[in-house]
Design an enzyme around this catalytic site. Structure first.
Site, mmCIF file in Angstrom:
data_model
loop_
_atom_site.group_PDB
_atom_site.id
_atom_site.type_symbol
_atom_site.label_atom_id
_atom_site.label_comp_id
_atom_site.label_asym_id
_atom_site.label_seq_id
_atom_site.Cartn_x
_atom_site.Cartn_y
_atom_site.Cartn_z
ATOM 1 C CE LYS A 117 12.336 -3.451 16.497
ATOM 2 N NZ LYS A 117 11.404 -3.737 17.524
ATOM 3 C CE LYS A 199 7.810 2.833 16.236
ATOM 4 N NZ LYS A 199 7.609 1.454 16.674
ATOM 5 C CE LYS A 202 8.954 0.088 24.198
ATOM 6 N NZ LYS A 202 9.027 -0.992 23.230
HETATM 7 P P1 TYM Z 1 6.123 -1.998 21.445
HETATM 8 O O1 TYM Z 1 6.763 -2.344 22.727
HETATM 9 O O2 TYM Z 1 7.006 -1.619 20.297
HETATM 10 O O3 TYM Z 1 5.107 -0.806 21.649
HETATM 11 C C1 TYM Z 1 4.128 -0.862 22.667
HETATM 12 C C2 TYM Z 1 2.851 -0.181 22.250
HETATM 13 O O4 TYM Z 1 3.072 1.207 22.029
HETATM 14 C C3 TYM Z 1 2.678 1.558 20.715
HETATM 15 N N1 TYM Z 1 3.640 2.552 20.222
HETATM 16 C C4 TYM Z 1 3.295 3.718 19.682
HETATM 17 N N2 TYM Z 1 2.103 4.278 19.468
HETATM 18 C C5 TYM Z 1 2.084 5.503 18.903
HETATM 19 N N3 TYM Z 1 3.204 6.182 18.526
HETATM 20 C C6 TYM Z 1 4.427 5.650 18.732
HETATM 21 N N4 TYM Z 1 5.517 6.309 18.377
HETATM 22 C C7 TYM Z 1 4.520 4.358 19.339
HETATM 23 N N5 TYM Z 1 5.544 3.557 19.686
HETATM 24 C C8 TYM Z 1 4.985 2.439 20.249
HETATM 25 C C9 TYM Z 1 2.750 0.261 19.925
HETATM 26 O O5 TYM Z 1 1.935 0.286 18.790
HETATM 27 C C10 TYM Z 1 2.287 -0.748 20.952
HETATM 28 O O6 TYM Z 1 0.878 -0.769 21.037
HETATM 29 N N6 TYM Z 1 5.018 -6.495 19.799
HETATM 30 C C11 TYM Z 1 4.565 -5.435 20.666
HETATM 31 C C12 TYM Z 1 4.381 -5.886 22.103
HETATM 32 C C13 TYM Z 1 3.485 -7.037 22.234
HETATM 33 C C14 TYM Z 1 2.071 -7.060 22.145
HETATM 34 C C15 TYM Z 1 1.679 -8.391 22.321
HETATM 35 C C16 TYM Z 1 1.111 -6.062 21.939
HETATM 36 C C17 TYM Z 1 3.896 -8.322 22.448
HETATM 37 N N7 TYM Z 1 2.804 -9.129 22.495
HETATM 38 C C18 TYM Z 1 0.332 -8.779 22.282
HETATM 39 C C19 TYM Z 1 -0.234 -6.442 21.903
HETATM 40 C C20 TYM Z 1 -0.606 -7.781 22.073
HETATM 41 C C21 TYM Z 1 5.580 -4.337 20.619
HETATM 42 O O7 TYM Z 1 6.709 -4.558 20.321
HETATM 43 O O8 TYM Z 1 5.117 -3.133 21.013
#
Ligand code: TYM
Length: 337
Positions: A117, A199, A202
């Site tokens: 990032k 990957k 979004k």
């Molecule tokens: P974030 O918002 O980037 O993604 C949310 C969830 O979706 C999964 N994910 C994917 N899985 C498979 N293929 C992909 N291309 C893909 N893109 C996203 C991510 O692995 C995630 O599970 N930091 C976290 C949000 C968060 C969180 C937490 C998660 C904040 N606090 C506490 C668990 C527990 C995040 O940015 O995910």
């Protein structure tokens, strides 16, 4: 006397920094919904995390509510799951600060996501982007969950949560439960349709080969038809992640939405070239997402209902979060109010 067995607890969240993609759905939400009956579940919209990258305020507000509607449309029943907005629970920021003081500079510097990032946002490498994993540890540890279901890219952050929790427990006794990450066998890393080595994300624009949960069928079909397959001359549907990453990604998506194994998929498409395979994957995705999209659109019109869901969720979540935070304050030596 009937024995009361308390359910294990599960928690996870998604940043409303962009619209939910097929990746976030297959890597996360779909697996949450499938386990809602076996666990006591807490799911949230991680809006505090979203602002580590500059957001348009109106878009952030809209996406947070849309994300809630999409969680429910994906099968997270608010009667069975606690659904809440992270910024409504002030304990996240408070425990986040405390855990900053138990997270090491070197550990945070080694996080892959921080490196990625900061390379992408050279003009805004803010402190929040750096300490993001301590806030994520706070999100998790406040609720004392057994399991944290995430996609592959978040596993490193859950592992750092272990390190921070063990460090804290090592000093003050058993304050935090040590949670396990749960990464699905299929769908943990959905790749971009136009660049199968990156990957599906979004935060990027349409041209980066992403599919959104709310995309209409014709857009989804267009994205799949233009998906990059592989430059081999074989033109045959076979799972080979190293040599055929584009086809492997499409097979993973097809497997996740149909429940078929890779072997079954290979047999189904014997003799079919990529030209036939790609639209078939698109159609399977369209049909899988259709009821979710329709239900989310219906829920988005019912703002009063969504408000009642996040208010109820906040009440339940803050009760649990406050209990943990009070214990932490006492342990570190703060004077009680
Ligand atoms: P974030 O918002 O980037 O993604 C949310 C969830 O979706 C999964 N994910 C994917 N899985 C498979 N293929 C992909 N291309 C893909 N893109 C996203 C991510 O692995 C995630 O599970 N930091 C976290 C949000 C968060 C969180 C937490 C998660 C904040 N606090 C506490 C668990 C527990 C995040 O940015 O995910």
């Amino acid at each position: 006397m009937e024995e009361i067995v308390s359910k294990k607890r599960m928690l996870s969240g998604i940043k409303p920094s962009g619209d939910l993609t097929l990746g976030s759905y297959l890597g996360a939400v779909k697996n949450w919904a499938e386990r809602a009956d076996q666990y006591e579940c807490f799911y949230f919209m991680a809006d505090l995390h979203a602002i580590t990258v500059r957001q348009n305020p109106a878009d952030l507000r809209r996406r947070t509510l849309e994300q809630l509607a999409q969680y429910i449309a994906c099968g997270l029943d608010p009667e069975k799951n606690t659904l809440f907005i992270q910024s409504h629970i002030h304990q996240h920021a408070e425990l986040g600060w405390i855990l900053d003081c138990y997270s090491m500079f070197g550990e945070l510097s080694r996080m892959t996501q921080f490196k990625d990032k900061s390379a992408k946002n050279e003009e805004n490498i803010n402190a929040g982007l750096f300490t993001y994993p301590s806030l994520m540890a706070a999100d998790i540890l406040l609720y004392q969950p057994d399991l944290v279901p995430v996609g592959e890219d978040q596993k490193q952050h859950v592992e750092l949560t272990h390190v921070i929790a063990r460090r804290f427990n090592g000093i003050y006794g058993e304050v935090f439960k040590i949670p396990e990450p749960f990464v699905p066998k299929v769908g943990a890393r959905i790749m971009s349709l136009t660049n199968p080595t990156a990957k599906m994300s979004k935060s990027e624009n349409e041209d980066t080969g992403r599919v959104l949960l709310m995309d209409p069928p014709e857009v989804i079909m267009k994205q799949f038809k233009r998906a990059i397959t592989d430059s081999d001359t074989e033109n045959c549907v076979r799972y080979d992640k190293v040599n055929k990453p584009g086809v492997a990604n499409l097979m993973t998506i097809y497997s996740a939405v149909t429940g078929k194994t890779y072997e079954e998929i290979e047999n189904e498409f014997i003799g079919c070239g990529y030209g036939k395979f790609k639209p078939m994957v698109g159609e399977a995705v369209v049909e899988h997402l259709r009821p979710i999209r329709e239900e989310a659109q219906r829920l988005m019109k019912d703002k009063a209902y969504l408000e009642s869901v996040y208010r109820d969720g906040a009440e339940k979540a803050s009760y649990v979060a406050e209990k943990t935070l009070r214990k932490v304050y006492k342990k570190v030596g703060f004077v009680a109010k």
